[in-house]
Design a protein around this motif. Structure first.
Motif, PDB file in Angstrom:
ATOM      1  N   ASP A  33      29.327 -23.471   5.334  1.00  0.00           N
ATOM      2  CA  ASP A  33      30.215 -22.817   6.291  1.00  0.00           C
ATOM      3  C   ASP A  33      30.293 -23.669   7.559  1.00  0.00           C
ATOM      4  O   ASP A  33      29.335 -24.343   7.944  1.00  0.00           O
ATOM      5  CB  ASP A  33      29.702 -21.426   6.661  1.00  0.00           C
ATOM      6  N   THR A  39      33.756 -24.350  15.874  1.00  0.00           N
ATOM      7  CA  THR A  39      34.920 -23.477  16.038  1.00  0.00           C
ATOM      8  C   THR A  39      35.152 -23.193  17.518  1.00  0.00           C
ATOM      9  O   THR A  39      36.280 -23.276  18.009  1.00  0.00           O
ATOM     10  CB  THR A  39      34.722 -22.166  15.262  1.00  0.00           C
ATOM     11  N   ARG A  71      35.172 -13.986  10.101  1.00  0.00           N
ATOM     12  CA  ARG A  71      34.813 -14.464   8.762  1.00  0.00           C
ATOM     13  C   ARG A  71      34.508 -15.944   8.841  1.00  0.00           C
ATOM     14  O   ARG A  71      34.960 -16.626   9.755  1.00  0.00           O
ATOM     15  CB  ARG A  71      35.911 -14.169   7.747  1.00  0.00           C
ATOM     16  N   ILE A  73      34.541 -20.004   8.154  1.00  0.00           N
ATOM     17  CA  ILE A  73      35.523 -21.042   7.850  1.00  0.00           C
ATOM     18  C   ILE A  73      34.875 -21.975   6.837  1.00  0.00           C
ATOM     19  O   ILE A  73      33.708 -22.338   6.981  1.00  0.00           O
ATOM     20  CB  ILE A  73      35.916 -21.819   9.122  1.00  0.00           C
ATOM     21  N   ASP A  77      39.376 -26.011   5.091  1.00  0.00           N
ATOM     22  CA  ASP A  77      40.350 -25.059   5.642  1.00  0.00           C
ATOM     23  C   ASP A  77      41.160 -25.713   6.753  1.00  0.00           C
ATOM     24  O   ASP A  77      40.617 -26.500   7.553  1.00  0.00           O
ATOM     25  CB  ASP A  77      39.657 -23.824   6.233  1.00  0.00           C
ATOM     26  N   TRP A 100      42.885 -19.051  13.375  1.00  0.00           N
ATOM     27  CA  TRP A 100      43.264 -18.670  12.019  1.00  0.00           C
ATOM     28  C   TRP A 100      42.927 -19.824  11.082  1.00  0.00           C
ATOM     29  O   TRP A 100      43.015 -20.989  11.473  1.00  0.00           O
ATOM     30  CB  TRP A 100      44.763 -18.380  11.954  1.00  0.00           C
ATOM     31  N   GLU A 111      44.205 -16.479   7.531  1.00  0.00           N
ATOM     32  CA  GLU A 111      43.464 -15.293   7.955  1.00  0.00           C
ATOM     33  C   GLU A 111      42.875 -15.549   9.330  1.00  0.00           C
ATOM     34  O   GLU A 111      42.424 -16.659   9.616  1.00  0.00           O
ATOM     35  CB  GLU A 111      42.301 -15.008   7.003  1.00  0.00           C
ATOM     36  N   LYS A 112      42.854 -14.499  10.167  1.00  0.00           N
ATOM     37  CA  LYS A 112      42.212 -14.642  11.471  1.00  0.00           C
ATOM     38  C   LYS A 112      40.710 -14.738  11.240  1.00  0.00           C
ATOM     39  O   LYS A 112      40.125 -13.928  10.531  1.00  0.00           O
ATOM     40  CB  LYS A 112      42.513 -13.459  12.383  1.00  0.00           C
ATOM     41  N   VAL A 113      40.080 -15.759  11.852  1.00  0.00           N
ATOM     42  CA  VAL A 113      38.653 -15.964  11.656  1.00  0.00           C
ATOM     43  C   VAL A 113      37.841 -15.768  12.937  1.00  0.00           C
ATOM     44  O   VAL A 113      36.663 -15.439  12.869  1.00  0.00           O
ATOM     45  CB  VAL A 113      38.359 -17.364  11.060  1.00  0.00           C
ATOM     46  N   THR A 114      38.459 -15.986  14.079  1.00  0.00           N
ATOM     47  CA  THR A 114      37.747 -15.893  15.355  1.00  0.00           C
ATOM     48  C   THR A 114      38.740 -15.570  16.459  1.00  0.00           C
ATOM     49  O   THR A 114      39.899 -15.949  16.384  1.00  0.00           O
ATOM     50  CB  THR A 114      37.057 -17.241  15.696  1.00  0.00           C
TER      51      THR A 114
END
Length: 129
Positions: A33, A39, A71, A73, A77, A100, A111-114
């Motif tokens: 991950d 991020t 979630r 990353i 991605d 995203w 998808e929104k991740v943060t």
């Protein structure tokens, strides 16, 4: 902005994302991950560029509030950061940054991740506000 209401829709930002990059293996932990710190740095780059454009000068990060990691990353991605102005003060600018991620392959939806709220202060050459 409520995450539950917006997690399935990309932000409507003129010009698209303020930063777009691909998460690489060097940015991952032993589980594969992407590090949260990586991020966060991408979000700070996007938010700082956005704030500097609005301020018309150099800005520095003074606070990060309300960070939420929604979630993980994955390596490979495509990561996009979208910025929107929240408030402006005499020397400060508060920016909401949504990150995203879209997995590799055709047809995969982002998808929104943060998400987080960053405060920047415009500074002169000597570093004073």
């Amino acid at each position: 902005m409520d995450t539950a209401e917006t997690a399935d829709r990309l932000p409507e930002v003129e010009g698209g994302p303020h930063l777009r990059t691909v998460a690489m293996p060097r940015d991952a932990n032993a589980s594969g991950d992407i590090f949260g710190g990586w991020t966060l740095s991408q979000m700070d780059l996007a938010g700082g560029t956005f704030a500097a454009e609005h301020a018309g000068s150099r800005v520095v990060t003074v606070a990060i509030e309300a960070m939420r990691f929604l979630r993980p990353i994955a390596v490979g991605d495509e990561v996009s950061c979208y910025c929107c102005l929240q408030t402006t003060g005499e020397t400060s600018i508060t920016v909401k940054v949504e990150t995203w991620a879209r997995g590799r392959g055709r047809g995969k939806a982002p998808e929104k991740v943060t998400e987080g709220v960053f405060t920047f202060v415009a500074v002169e050459k000597d570093g004073e506000p």
